[in-house]
Design a protein around this motif. Structure first.
Motif, PDB file in Angstrom:
ATOM      1  N   TRP A 516       0.852  -1.184   0.000  1.00 22.07           N
ATOM      2  CA  TRP A 516       0.000   0.000   0.000  1.00 22.07           C
ATOM      3  C   TRP A 516       0.888   1.233   0.000  1.00 22.07           C
ATOM      4  O   TRP A 516       1.736   1.409   0.882  1.00 22.07           O
ATOM      5  CB  TRP A 516      -0.923  -0.013   1.212  1.00 22.07           C
ATOM      6  N   PRO A 517       0.743   2.135  -0.988  1.00 22.17           N
ATOM      7  CA  PRO A 517       1.741   3.197  -1.182  1.00 22.17           C
ATOM      8  C   PRO A 517       1.545   4.458  -0.342  1.00 22.17           C
ATOM      9  O   PRO A 517       2.436   5.304  -0.324  1.00 22.17           O
ATOM     10  CB  PRO A 517       1.591   3.526  -2.670  1.00 22.17           C
ATOM     11  N   LEU A 518       0.417   4.616   0.332  1.00 21.75           N
ATOM     12  CA  LEU A 518       0.128   5.879   1.014  1.00 21.75           C
ATOM     13  C   LEU A 518       0.233   5.743   2.532  1.00 21.75           C
ATOM     14  O   LEU A 518       0.177   4.634   3.079  1.00 21.75           O
ATOM     15  CB  LEU A 518      -1.274   6.381   0.636  1.00 21.75           C
ATOM     16  N   ASP A 519       0.359   6.879   3.199  1.00 23.14           N
ATOM     17  CA  ASP A 519       0.401   6.875   4.662  1.00 23.14           C
ATOM     18  C   ASP A 519      -0.956   6.556   5.267  1.00 23.14           C
ATOM     19  O   ASP A 519      -1.038   5.924   6.325  1.00 23.14           O
ATOM     20  CB  ASP A 519       0.883   8.237   5.177  1.00 23.14           C
ATOM     21  N   ARG A 520      -2.021   7.002   4.623  1.00 23.37           N
ATOM     22  CA  ARG A 520      -3.353   6.714   5.164  1.00 23.37           C
ATOM     23  C   ARG A 520      -3.721   5.257   4.927  1.00 23.37           C
ATOM     24  O   ARG A 520      -3.155   4.581   4.060  1.00 23.37           O
ATOM     25  CB  ARG A 520      -4.398   7.625   4.519  1.00 23.37           C
ATOM     26  N   MET A 521      -4.714   4.775   5.682  1.00 25.22           N
ATOM     27  CA  MET A 521      -5.231   3.427   5.482  1.00 25.22           C
ATOM     28  C   MET A 521      -6.065   3.397   4.198  1.00 25.22           C
ATOM     29  O   MET A 521      -6.710   4.381   3.837  1.00 25.22           O
ATOM     30  CB  MET A 521      -6.110   3.007   6.663  1.00 25.22           C
ATOM     31  N   PRO A 522      -6.095   2.273   3.473  1.00 24.85           N
ATOM     32  CA  PRO A 522      -6.960   2.187   2.291  1.00 24.85           C
ATOM     33  C   PRO A 522      -8.425   2.224   2.707  1.00 24.85           C
ATOM     34  O   PRO A 522      -8.803   1.708   3.766  1.00 24.85           O
ATOM     35  CB  PRO A 522      -6.588   0.842   1.664  1.00 24.85           C
ATOM     36  N   HIS A 523      -9.246   2.829   1.872  1.00 23.05           N
ATOM     37  CA  HIS A 523     -10.682   2.793   2.109  1.00 23.05           C
ATOM     38  C   HIS A 523     -11.185   1.349   2.020  1.00 23.05           C
ATOM     39  O   HIS A 523     -10.515   0.478   1.460  1.00 23.05           O
ATOM     40  CB  HIS A 523     -11.416   3.663   1.087  1.00 23.05           C
ATOM     41  N   HIS A 524     -12.375   1.129   2.546  1.00 24.77           N
ATOM     42  CA  HIS A 524     -12.879  -0.239   2.684  1.00 24.77           C
ATOM     43  C   HIS A 524     -12.867  -1.016   1.367  1.00 24.77           C
ATOM     44  O   HIS A 524     -12.506  -2.191   1.346  1.00 24.77           O
ATOM     45  CB  HIS A 524     -14.301  -0.214   3.259  1.00 24.77           C
ATOM     46  N   LEU A 525     -13.257  -0.413   0.257  1.00 19.38           N
ATOM     47  CA  LEU A 525     -13.326  -1.101  -1.037  1.00 19.38           C
ATOM     48  C   LEU A 525     -12.176  -0.721  -1.955  1.00 19.38           C
ATOM     49  O   LEU A 525     -12.183  -1.087  -3.132  1.00 19.38           O
ATOM     50  CB  LEU A 525     -14.665  -0.802  -1.722  1.00 19.38           C
ATOM     51  N   GLU A 526     -11.180  -0.011  -1.438  1.00 15.06           N
ATOM     52  CA  GLU A 526     -10.072   0.468  -2.261  1.00 15.06           C
ATOM     53  C   GLU A 526      -9.069  -0.645  -2.509  1.00 15.06           C
ATOM     54  O   GLU A 526      -8.739  -1.430  -1.612  1.00 15.06           O
ATOM     55  CB  GLU A 526      -9.398   1.649  -1.573  1.00 15.06           C
ATOM     56  N   THR A 527      -8.570  -0.712  -3.720  1.00 13.50           N
ATOM     57  CA  THR A 527      -7.602  -1.739  -4.099  1.00 13.50           C
ATOM     58  C   THR A 527      -6.185  -1.274  -3.773  1.00 13.50           C
ATOM     59  O   THR A 527      -5.981  -0.235  -3.152  1.00 13.50           O
ATOM     60  CB  THR A 527      -7.719  -2.046  -5.597  1.00 13.50           C
ATOM     61  N   SER A 528      -5.199  -2.020  -4.248  1.00 14.06           N
ATOM     62  CA  SER A 528      -3.807  -1.662  -3.983  1.00 14.06           C
ATOM     63  C   SER A 528      -3.358  -0.431  -4.767  1.00 14.06           C
ATOM     64  O   SER A 528      -2.266   0.081  -4.524  1.00 14.06           O
ATOM     65  CB  SER A 528      -2.884  -2.846  -4.316  1.00 14.06           C
ATOM     66  N   VAL A 529      -4.172   0.054  -5.695  1.00  8.63           N
ATOM     67  CA  VAL A 529      -3.910   1.316  -6.389  1.00  8.63           C
ATOM     68  C   VAL A 529      -4.904   2.346  -5.856  1.00  8.63           C
ATOM     69  O   VAL A 529      -6.118   2.199  -6.047  1.00  8.63           O
ATOM     70  CB  VAL A 529      -4.056   1.172  -7.915  1.00  8.63           C
ATOM     71  N   PRO A 530      -4.445   3.394  -5.174  1.00  8.47           N
ATOM     72  CA  PRO A 530      -5.369   4.400  -4.649  1.00  8.47           C
ATOM     73  C   PRO A 530      -6.260   4.983  -5.744  1.00  8.47           C
ATOM     74  O   PRO A 530      -5.807   5.237  -6.865  1.00  8.47           O
ATOM     75  CB  PRO A 530      -4.429   5.466  -4.074  1.00  8.47           C
ATOM     76  N   GLY A 531      -7.522   5.196  -5.412  1.00  9.52           N
ATOM     77  CA  GLY A 531      -8.470   5.731  -6.379  1.00  9.52           C
ATOM     78  C   GLY A 531      -9.114   4.696  -7.264  1.00  9.52           C
ATOM     79  O   GLY A 531      -9.969   5.019  -8.085  1.00  9.52           O
ATOM     80  N   VAL A 532      -8.710   3.436  -7.101  1.00  8.63           N
ATOM     81  CA  VAL A 532      -9.333   2.330  -7.834  1.00  8.63           C
ATOM     82  C   VAL A 532     -10.031   1.435  -6.815  1.00  8.63           C
ATOM     83  O   VAL A 532      -9.403   0.965  -5.858  1.00  8.63           O
ATOM     84  CB  VAL A 532      -8.296   1.521  -8.635  1.00  8.63           C
ATOM     85  N   TYR A 533     -11.326   1.182  -7.028  1.00 10.54           N
ATOM     86  CA  TYR A 533     -12.144   0.452  -6.068  1.00 10.54           C
ATOM     87  C   TYR A 533     -12.721  -0.809  -6.713  1.00 10.54           C
ATOM     88  O   TYR A 533     -12.889  -0.882  -7.935  1.00 10.54           O
ATOM     89  CB  TYR A 533     -13.278   1.342  -5.541  1.00 10.54           C
ATOM     90  N   ALA A 534     -13.015  -1.796  -5.893  1.00  9.36           N
ATOM     91  CA  ALA A 534     -13.649  -3.033  -6.360  1.00  9.36           C
ATOM     92  C   ALA A 534     -14.991  -3.184  -5.671  1.00  9.36           C
ATOM     93  O   ALA A 534     -15.119  -2.940  -4.465  1.00  9.36           O
ATOM     94  CB  ALA A 534     -12.758  -4.238  -6.061  1.00  9.36           C
ATOM     95  N   ALA A 535     -16.004  -3.582  -6.419  1.00 10.04           N
ATOM     96  CA  ALA A 535     -17.342  -3.735  -5.862  1.00 10.04           C
ATOM     97  C   ALA A 535     -18.022  -4.952  -6.474  1.00 10.04           C
ATOM     98  O   ALA A 535     -17.847  -5.250  -7.670  1.00 10.04           O
ATOM     99  CB  ALA A 535     -18.188  -2.482  -6.127  1.00 10.04           C
ATOM    100  N   GLY A 536     -18.792  -5.656  -5.676  1.00  4.56           N
ATOM    101  CA  GLY A 536     -19.558  -6.794  -6.173  1.00  4.56           C
ATOM    102  C   GLY A 536     -18.769  -8.082  -6.188  1.00  4.56           C
ATOM    103  O   GLY A 536     -17.780  -8.257  -5.466  1.00  4.56           O
ATOM    104  N   ASP A 537     -19.179  -9.007  -7.041  1.00  3.87           N
ATOM    105  CA  ASP A 537     -18.640 -10.369  -7.024  1.00  3.87           C
ATOM    106  C   ASP A 537     -17.153 -10.446  -7.317  1.00  3.87           C
ATOM    107  O   ASP A 537     -16.494 -11.405  -6.920  1.00  3.87           O
ATOM    108  CB  ASP A 537     -19.389 -11.234  -8.046  1.00  3.87           C
ATOM    109  N   VAL A 538     -16.598  -9.456  -8.030  1.00  2.12           N
ATOM    110  CA  VAL A 538     -15.184  -9.516  -8.382  1.00  2.12           C
ATOM    111  C   VAL A 538     -14.278  -9.278  -7.181  1.00  2.12           C
ATOM    112  O   VAL A 538     -13.091  -9.605  -7.195  1.00  2.12           O
ATOM    113  CB  VAL A 538     -14.869  -8.492  -9.499  1.00  2.12           C
ATOM    114  N   ARG A 539     -14.836  -8.742  -6.112  1.00  2.00           N
ATOM    115  CA  ARG A 539     -14.048  -8.414  -4.919  1.00  2.00           C
ATOM    116  C   ARG A 539     -13.878  -9.644  -4.036  1.00  2.00           C
ATOM    117  O   ARG A 539     -14.810 -10.397  -3.807  1.00  2.00           O
ATOM    118  CB  ARG A 539     -14.738  -7.296  -4.120  1.00  2.00           C
TER     119      ARG A 539
END
Length: 567
Positions: A516-539
Motif C-alpha cells: 500500500w503506497p500511502l500513509d493513510r489506510m486504504p478505504h474499505h473497497l479500495e484496491t492496492s492502487v489508490p483511487g481504484v475500487y472493487a465492488a460486487g462479485d469480483v471483490r
C-alpha cells in the motif's frame, strides 16, 4: 460484413398496421371491453394497434402469436376479476411474453387492496378504478405517461430487426442472446424455412452466410460481431468525453449501482460494459430474495430499471467495449479498450463480476451452442418445450434456471456433485424445487461427457458413490458452475487473492499480497492502487448476492467522493 438489401423495403411495407406497437386490453365483460377499446382507439388508434380480448386465455394466445411474429406490445390493460384467471395471474404470465410492456390493472373500488399488492407481484405500473369517465381526466393522462415511458426506454429497438440462422449454430445462439440481453427485439427465422430463405435471397445471400441480421434500414450484417450489432441497432459504443470523474467497468448490479449513485451525486460518470448490462443477475429468470420485491422480479426487469435510472441522472452507458488494461498516469487512472482507444478519470470502480467456469467433460466444447449452454436459460427456454433438460450446478442461478425451464420442459434434472443442494442454494429455492413435480435432483453425480453429431443428443453421468456411468438422452444441457473472476486483464497492477479475486481494504493489508503506497489506510473497497475500487462479485470475500453488490456499488461512490476530496 454488411451488404445492402435492395428488395427489403417491400417486405417491411407489406402491411403498415403490423409495424405499429400494440395496446392490448382484456375484460370478460363485453360492454366494458368494448368501452375501453373504444376510448383507447379514439386517442391512440393512429399510432398503436388496439387489440381487444374478452378472456385471459384469448389474450395470452394473442400475445404468444405476437411474440412469435416479433411484434412490440407497449401497454397491457387487464380487468382484475375474470373467471378462471384473475387479472393479476394474467399479467404475471404476460410478463414472461412481453416483460417491457407497461401494465395496468382495471379494478373496482372494493379491490384496490389487491391492486396495491399487485404492484410488487407483477411489477404493476398503475391501477385504474372503474368507471374511468371522463377518459380525458382519468384514463388518458395515465396512458399518456406510460406510453411515453415505454417509447423513450433506452435502446428502444426497431421492431423489424430479423435474424436468420441455423438452429444449432453457436454464433446464431450468441447473436440471439446478445439482442435479448440488450432489450433489442427481433424476429428469428430458420435459414431452411421459406421465410428465412426468402430474406436471404432478397439480400443476395445463401445459407453459408449465417447468421445474418437484417436491420431496420435494410442493411444485412453477415456473421456480425457484437460491436457491429450494437452500432447498427442504436446502442452507444463510445464515450462522449475523454476525461471523467468516475469510470465504472462492468454493468452488473454493482456497476449499475455505482453508475446510478455516481451520476445522481454530480460525478461525471461513464459505465463500460463488454456485452450487456445486468451481468449474471440480468440473465436470471426470477430473483425472489431482493429487497422490495416480495414476489420476485426478473433479472432483465431489474437491470432495465437500473439502467433507466442511471441514464436519467446523466450516466453514460457504453456497451460492446472490452477493457484490456488499467494504468496509472500521475493522478489520472486510464482505462484502455481493445481497439487501442482509452478514457481517463479521477477514479475507477471495477465491477466486472464473474463468469461461469468452463466444464472440462469430454465433448462439451464441441457442442457448446449446439444444445450445451453456459447460463442462457431464459434465452433458450422456448426451445426446451416438452424436452428433457439437464442443469449442472448447485447455486441459486441453477435453481432459478431449473424452476423457469420447468414451466414448459417435460422434465428438468439438476446434477450436483454434493450430497444435497442445501449447502450452496438458498432455502427458499430448495423448497420450491422439492414442490415442483417435473424437477428432479441427482446428487453425488457429475457430467463426464456428452455425445451428438451436429447437436447434443445424450449426456454421460457418473454416480460418484458407485462409479457407475450412465448415458441419458437429452437435447439441452445448461451449466451454472462456479464463478471465475474477470481479472486476468489487470496483469500485476492490482493485488489479488489465490483465486484471482481483487483484494481491497482490510483484506489487502491482512493478505500481505500488495504494497500500500500511502500513509493513510486504504478505504474499505479500495484496491492496492489508490483511487481504484472493487465492488460486487469480483471483490475478494464479497457476499455474491445481488443486494450486497448494489450496496457495494453505492458505497464505492461514497469512497470516491472521499478520495477526490483528499487523495
Amino acid at each position: 460484413m454488411s451488404v445492402p438489401v435492395p428488395n427489403a423495403a417491400p417486405a417491411r411495407a407489406a402491411d403498415a398496421s403490423q409495424a405499429k406497437p400494440s395496446i392490448l386490453t382484456v375484460d370478460d365483460d363485453p360492454s366494458v371491453s368494448r368501452a375501453v377499446a373504444r376510448d383507447l382507439r379514439r386517442r391512440y388508434g393512429e399510432r398503436y394497434r388496439i387489440i381487444r380480448a374478452e378472456s385471459p386465455e384469448s389474450a395470452l394466445e394473442a400475445l404468444r402469436e405476437m411474440t412469435l411474429r416479433g411484434e412490440a406490445v407497449a401497454l397491457i390493460l387487464a380487468d382484475y376479476r375474470m373467471p378462471m384467471m384473475s387479472g393479476i395471474e394474467f399479467l404475471e404470465q404476460a410478463m414472461d411474453l412481453f416483460p417491457m410492456a407497461r401494465r395496468v390493472l382495471l379494478t373496482a373500488y372494493a379491490d384496490t387492496g389487491a391492486a396495491i399488492d399487485a404492484i410488487n407481484l407483477v411489477d404493476l405500473d398503475h391501477y385504474l378504478l372503474k368507471p374511468w369517465d371522463p377518459p380525458e381526466e382519468k384514463l388518458y393522462p395515465v396512458v399518456d405517461a406510460l406510453l411515453e415511458a415505454w417509447s423513450t426506454t433506452e435502446n428502444r429497438p426497431a421492431t423489424d430487426t430479423r435474424v436468420i440462422g441455423h438452429r444449432w449454430d453457436p454464433r446464431s445462439s450468441e447473436v440471439r442472446e446478445f439482442l435479448a440481453r440488450n432489450q433489442l427485439s427481433y424476429r428469428w427465422f430458420m435459414a431452411d424455412e421459406p421465410e428465412g430463405a426468402r430474406l436471404l435471397s432478397a439480400a443476395g445471400l445463401d445459407d453459408t452466410a449465417l447468421p445474418t441480421v437484417i436491420c431496420a434500414d435494410g442493411t444485412a450484417l453477415v456473421t456480425p460481431t457484437d460491436s457491429e450489432l450494437a452500432a447498427h441497432l442504436g446502442l452507444q459504443t463510445a464515450p462522449s468525453g475523454e476525461f471523467y470523474d468516475l469510470v465504472v467497468v462492468g454493468g452488473g448490479p454493482a456497476g449499475l449501482g455505482a453508475a446510478l449513485y455516481g451520476a445522481s451525486e454530480g460525478l461525471r460518470t461513464v459505465l463500460v460494459e463488454r456485452t450487456a448490462t445486468g451481468g449474471q443477475a440480468g440473465q436470471s429468470s426470477r430473483i425472489e430474495n431482493y429487497l422490495g420485491f416480495p414476489d420476485g422480479v426478473s433479472g432483465a426487469q431489474l437491470a432495465d430499471r437500473a439502467r433507466r435510472q442511471a441514464t436519467r441522472f446523466g450516466a453514460e452507458l457504453i456497451t460492446t467495449r472490452d477493457v484490456v488494461a488499467l494504468e496509472t498516469n500521475g493522478s489520472a487512472r486510464t482505462v484502455r479498450f481493445d481497439d487501442g482507444t482509452s478514457v481517463d478519470a479521477h477514479t475507477v470502480i471495477l465491477a466486472t463480476g464473474v463468469s461461469y467456469r468452463q466444464h472440462d467433460a469430454d465433448g462439451l466444447e464441441a457442442l457448446t451452442g449446439r444444445g450445451v449452454y453456459y447460463g442462457s436459460a431464459v434465452t433458450e427456454a422456448a426451445r426446451c418445450a416438452d424436452q428433457d433438460v439437464y442443469i449442472v450446478g448447485g447455486a441459486n442461478s441453477a435453481g432459478q434456471g431449473a424452476l423457469f425451464l420447468a414451466r414448459s420442459a417435460r422434465s428438468v434434472t439438476i446434477v450436483v456433485r454434493a450430497p444435497s443442494l442445501a449447502a450452496s442454494m438458498s432455502h427458499y429455492l430448495v423448497a420450491q424445487i422439492e414442490k415442483t413435480p417435473n424437477v428432479h435432483v441427482r446428487t453425488c453425480t457429475e457430467v463426464v461427457g456428452v455425445d451428438g453429431t451436429d447437436h447434443l443428443e445424450s449426456i454421460r453421468l457418473r454416480d460418484n458413490t458407485t462409479g457407475d456411468v450412465e448415458s441419458v438422452d437429452a437435447g439441452f444441457l445448461f451449466l451454472f458452475i462456479g464463478a471465475a473472476p474477470r481479472t486476468d486483464w489487470l496483469g500485476g497492477l492490482l493485488a489479488r487473492d489465490q483465486h484471482g479475486f481483487i483484494l481491497s481494504g482490510p483484506d489487502l493489508l491482512d493478505s500481505g499480497a500488495g504494497q500500500w503506497p500511502l500513509d493513510r489506510m486504504p478505504h474499505h473497497l479500495e484496491t492496492s492502487v489508490p483511487g481504484v475500487y472493487a465492488a460486487g462479485d469480483v471483490r475478494s470475500q464479497s457476499a455474491k448476492r445481488v443486494a450486497s453488490a448494489v450496496g457495494e456499488g453505492a458505497m464505492a461512490v461514497m469512497l470516491v467522493h472521499r478520495y477526490i476530496a483528499n487523495p
